[in-house]
Design a protein around this motif. Structure first.
Motif, PDB file in Angstrom:
ATOM      1  N   ALA A 332       0.823  -1.209   0.000  1.00 23.11           N
ATOM      2  CA  ALA A 332       0.000   0.000   0.000  1.00 23.11           C
ATOM      3  C   ALA A 332       0.857   1.259   0.000  1.00 23.11           C
ATOM      4  O   ALA A 332       0.557   2.238  -0.703  1.00 23.11           O
ATOM      5  CB  ALA A 332      -0.934  -0.011   1.214  1.00 23.11           C
ATOM      6  N   LEU A 476      -8.310   0.580  -0.223  1.00 17.25           N
ATOM      7  CA  LEU A 476      -8.149  -0.094   1.062  1.00 17.25           C
ATOM      8  C   LEU A 476      -9.376  -0.917   1.425  1.00 17.25           C
ATOM      9  O   LEU A 476      -9.248  -2.039   1.942  1.00 17.25           O
ATOM     10  CB  LEU A 476      -7.882   0.935   2.164  1.00 17.25           C
ATOM     11  CG  LEU A 476      -6.476   1.529   2.251  1.00 17.25           C
ATOM     12  CD1 LEU A 476      -6.376   2.453   3.455  1.00 17.25           C
ATOM     13  CD2 LEU A 476      -5.412   0.449   2.336  1.00 17.25           C
ATOM     14  N   CYS A 480      -8.676  -4.857   1.661  1.00 19.81           N
ATOM     15  CA  CYS A 480      -8.759  -5.469   2.996  1.00 19.81           C
ATOM     16  C   CYS A 480      -9.843  -6.532   3.046  1.00 19.81           C
ATOM     17  O   CYS A 480      -9.657  -7.607   3.646  1.00 19.81           O
ATOM     18  CB  CYS A 480      -9.020  -4.391   4.047  1.00 19.81           C
ATOM     19  SG  CYS A 480      -7.607  -3.305   4.345  1.00 19.81           S
TER      20      CYS A 480
END
Length: 508
Positions: A332, A476, A480
């Motif tokens: 990331a 994200l 995730c």
């Protein structure tokens, strides 16, 4: 429950405590970096981080390797039933450390002005002098605090280390800095706010170590007699800690040398940008730090009893957990560095490329897991020293060659290459000399899925939508969710049942 399962469960419980503490440390370290960057600006933040770098190097130097040696020796003495030798070892650990750290603190105070001339540009030498003199008195306690906390780990208390070193100290620093600046105390207060928790940590660590020592001495254990020619505990302690002390100094030099050399060779402004970007990279090591806190005493005990197959299994499973937790962070950062750095304010976006270079290098480092810890807990501090010397030579040569021409990008390339040299050397030694294997099996599953969800998806989102806030948030969210689902499906491969069991037991 088998012996191997008990060891994994103990690692999981200790790792969870360490991970919780490491997460707090990472978050508060990140908060401190933001506070320093926004309150002081790039140039004064550069001076601040240069002084912190020098402090950390001197603190590590005055520890004399006694911290790592105390983790290993305490765990070995308990495993072998020789707890009666703990007190002499502690005395011989602390007295030399205090005898060295006190004069070092006095020297730092007296030499503050000439050091400031070396480390800061002319416009910022006065503030550098003030920062150095504020930090100097706490140098006398910093090394002793680290040694005391290492002793608590060796005696089985991961919680003490996590609470003091990873929660209390990192949390107090940004809170104190903000409180002081709210009252208009000036830039000097930021340095004092960073230093003061070191002294408080020393007091708490000393009390905790004494209580754990008394408890360990009361435990009934079968004593394993000395073999002919085997050195005493104190002698073995310093035979190990001597090379480890030199290696630890080199290790901290490698971490902070880039900041010092950028400040001296380029400017305090660029040093502030590079230090801010590189601190993100150390944030990503929270998983390996949590694992190291839990695994080090166990590996030392297993190798002391010649239980190599169990040590190998424990090392492999822990490495899979490290990859699963750390690779998403670095991928990331590599993909969205420009956006992440905007949180520090104007002038820090120049650190995006160095951040990406270091993040990619750390993928390889994390794939080796706690290889450095395994090498040290196997008693091979001299091998570790050789590796650190090679790594230091790499960083000095590459930094001198690359920084004058490429600035902080060159510093990042030098540091990344240095970490790879150190990691590969240790991995080869653990495999060929200690006989512990780490195949691709434990880490292949989390690595491949991290590359897909956080690597490939990140590149695609960055290319299609740019590095903005909305793109980063969406990335994200999807990454995730997808990664979490795939890890859950493969939980048996990761021995996640042990982790889940540890969580349930801690919750009851």
């Amino acid at each position: 429950m088998t012996t191997a399962e008990r060891q994994l469960a103990e690692t999981a419980r200790g790792g969870l405590v360490g991970l919780a503490g490491s997460i707090v440390a990472a978050v508060m370290g990140f908060a401190l970096t933001i506070v320093v960057a926004r309150l002081l600006g790039p140039a004064q933040a550069g001076v601040f981080f240069v002084v912190v770098a020098l402090f950390m190097i001197l603190s590590e130097t005055t520890e004399l390797g006694a911290d790592t040696a105390l983790v290993r020796t305490s765990a070995r003495l308990r495993a072998l039933g020789r707890v009666d030798e703990l007190r002499p070892v502690l005395v011989y650990a602390f007295v030399p450390v205090l005898a060295v750290s006190g004069p070092a603190a006095a020297a730092l105070w007296m030499l503050a002005e000439p050091l400031a001339e070396m480390l800061a540009d002319p416009a910022h030498r006065e503030v550098a002098t003030v920062f150095l003199r504020l930090a100097a008195p706490f140098l006398a306690l910093s090394a002793a605090r680290s040694v005391a906390l290492a002793g608590t780990r060796g005696l089985g208390s991961v919680a003490t280390f996590a609470l003091v070193n990873n929660i209390m100290i990192p949390s107090l620093r940004p809170l104190l800095a903000l409180a002081g600046m709210a009252f208009g105390l000036g830039a000097w207060w930021v340095m004092f706010a960073w230093s003061l928790p070191v002294g408080l940590g020393f007091l708490l660590a000393g009390v905790a170590l004494w209580r754990l020592l008394v408890r360990a001495e009361a435990e009934p254990r079968e004593r394993v007699p000395y073999e002919e020619g085997e050195p005493s505990a104190v002698r073995e302690f310093w035979l190990f800690s001597g090379p480890r002390g030199v290696a630890a100094v080199i290790e901290i030099l490698i971490i902070w040398l880039g900041v010092l050399m950028v400040g001296a060779m380029v400017s305090s402004h660029d040093a502030g940008i590079y230090a801010t970007a590189s601190r993100f990279i150390t944030t990503g090591t929270l998983v390996v730090a949590a694992s190291r806190i839990a695994i080090a005493p166990q590996i030392a005990a297993l190798l002391a009893r010649e239980e190599r197959a169990q040590a190998e299994h424990l090392y492999g499973v822990a490495t899979g957990w490290i990859v699963a937790g750390s690779w998403p962070i670095y991928l990331a950062l590599a993909c969205f560095g420009p956006f992440v750095l905007t949180m520090f304010g104007d002038g820090f976006d120049g650190g995006a490329t160095p951040m990406a270079i270091l993040a990619v290098s750390m993928l390889v480092v994390m794939a080796a897991g706690n290889v450095q810890t395994v090498l040290l807990m196997g008693g091979k501090s001299s091998w570790s020293l050789l590796n650190k010397c090679l790594a230091l030579a790499t960083t000095v040569v590459l930094t001198l060659l690359l920084v004058p021409r490429f600035g902080i990008v060159g510093a990042a390339v030098a540091w990344g290459a240095t970490m790879l040299v150190d990691t590969v050397a240790a991995a080869v030694q653990v495999r060929t000399r200690l006989g512990l294997r780490l195949g691709a099996g434990p880490l292949a599953y989390p690595a491949l899925w991290a590359l897909f969800w956080f690597g490939a998806l990140g590149v695609a989102v960055r290319w299609l939508a740019g590095p903005g806030a909305a793109a980063f948030a969406g990335y994200l969210l999807v990454a995730c969710a997808g990664y979490g689902f795939t890890l859950w499906r493969g939980r048996a491969r990761l021995h996640a049942d042990v982790l889940l069991g540890a969580i349930k037991r801690r919750g009851t």
